[in-house]
Design an enzyme around this catalytic site. Structure first.
Site, PDB file in Angstrom:
ATOM      1  CB  CYS A 280      44.446  40.455  40.667  1.00  0.00           C
ATOM      2  SG  CYS A 280      42.857  40.343  41.945  1.00  0.00           S
TER       3      CYS A 280
ATOM      4  CB  CYS B  63      35.905  39.469  39.113  1.00  0.00           C
ATOM      5  SG  CYS B  63      37.070  39.704  37.922  1.00  0.00           S
TER       6      CYS B  63
ATOM      7  CB  CYS C 141      42.196  44.106  41.508  1.00  0.00           C
ATOM      8  SG  CYS C 141      42.536  45.881  41.223  1.00  0.00           S
TER       9      CYS C 141
HETATM   10  S1  SF4 Z   1      39.542  39.560  41.576  1.00  0.00           S
HETATM   11 FE1  SF4 Z   1      38.586  37.456  41.397  1.00  0.00          FE
HETATM   12  S2  SF4 Z   1      38.500  36.958  39.689  1.00  0.00           S
HETATM   13 FE2  SF4 Z   1      38.819  39.026  39.444  1.00  0.00          FE
HETATM   14  S3  SF4 Z   1      40.877  39.513  38.209  1.00  0.00           S
HETATM   15 FE3  SF4 Z   1      41.066  38.879  40.531  1.00  0.00          FE
HETATM   16  S4  SF4 Z   1      40.956  37.736  41.587  1.00  0.00           S
HETATM   17 FE4  SF4 Z   1      40.751  36.738  39.118  1.00  0.00          FE
END
Ligand code: SF4
Length: 254
Positions: free
Chosen positions: A132, A212, A238
């Site tokens: 993230c 995501c 995130c």
């Molecule tokens: S939500 Fe998941 S895939 Fe997206 S940036 Fe964060 S860890 Fe990475």
């Protein structure tokens, strides 16, 4: 002779001033209707200095519709993490066309940083915070760097961690504005219906909070809307709404 102020002293002073400004705006405007808050912020307090940040997720249409009613040329920042659902990218393009938004700014992760920390693209499987950070937090800091403030669609009901969310809040040397903070799920649904707004197609499959694809699952009936994000992990945000961003913003503004 007085000691010369150090750069850090100036940052601390500036941030204290921003915190006071955010608290003042919250007291003055925080009780208004969301569209009035957007109007006052966009036309008065932060004229020409405010953007919106949108994930084009499950709840994004309301904020973007209100912004388009006030000023379609408001910059809208979208973080393209490289891990979005195809449906979200299609929804982004459809909403932009529906609302006639004219300044969409797609911010990508820094390629050099991505090559260094996530060369295989699988970092999300071993370290979601680091993933993230490189795909969202640092890009957002870059995206909002030219502005004094930005709008988000965050609401108190979405998660227990957002229960005390103010409308205006200081983030480092900038102000984040949450015009819908006090809205409920019914307010949201009523507005969507009244304005016949398009829904992210994933909502029909139970995705009530959409990020995501590797880190998003459908939500079971009765569960917190954000329970499908990083399901099975302690992680709930995130980082773009947490202190990590404040540090990135401070670094970016040095
Ligand atoms: S939500 Fe998941 S895939 Fe997206 S940036 Fe964060 S860890 Fe990475």
């Amino acid at each position: 002779m007085l000691a010369k102020p150090r750069p850090l002293d100036r940052i601390v002073d500036a941030e204290a001033g921003i915190a006071a400004e955010a608290a003042g705006l919250d007291a003055l405007l925080g009780h208004l209707k969301p569209i009035e808050i957007i109007e006052r912020a966009a036309r008065e307090s932060f004229r020409g200095e405010v953007a919106a940040v949108s994930s084009f997720g499950a709840d994004s249409a309301v904020l973007l519709h209100m912004i388009s009613e006030i000023d379609r040329s408001t910059p809208v920042i979208f973080l393209d993490t490289g891990k979005h659902f195809e449906e979200t990218l299609g929804y982004r393009d459809a909403l932009v066309a529906d609302f006639g938004l004219t300044d969409i700014r797609v911010i990508n992760p820094d390629e050099t940083a991505l090559e260094r920390v996530d060369p295989t693209g699988q970092l999300n499987e071993t370290d979601t915070d680091a993933c993230c950070n490189v795909r969202k937090v640092e890009p957002l800091a870059r995206g909002v760097e030219p502005f004094r403030a930005w709008f988000t669609g965050r609401k108190r009901f979405q998660a227990s961690t957002r229960a005390a969310l103010p409308v205006f809040e200081a983030v480092g040397s900038r102000i984040r504005i949450n015009p819908l903070a006090h809205w409920t799920t019914s307010d949201q649904a009523d507005y969507m219906r009244a304005h016949a707004l398009r829904e992210n197609p994933l909502v029909a499959y139970g995705y009530l909070s959409i990020g995501c694809f590797p880190c998003t699952q459908p939500v079971q009936p009765g569960e917190d809307a954000r329970s499908g994000r990083w399901a099975g992990h302690a992680k709930t945000e995130c980082g773009i709404h947490l202190s990590g961003l404040e540090k990135s913003l401070t670094d970016a503004s040095l």
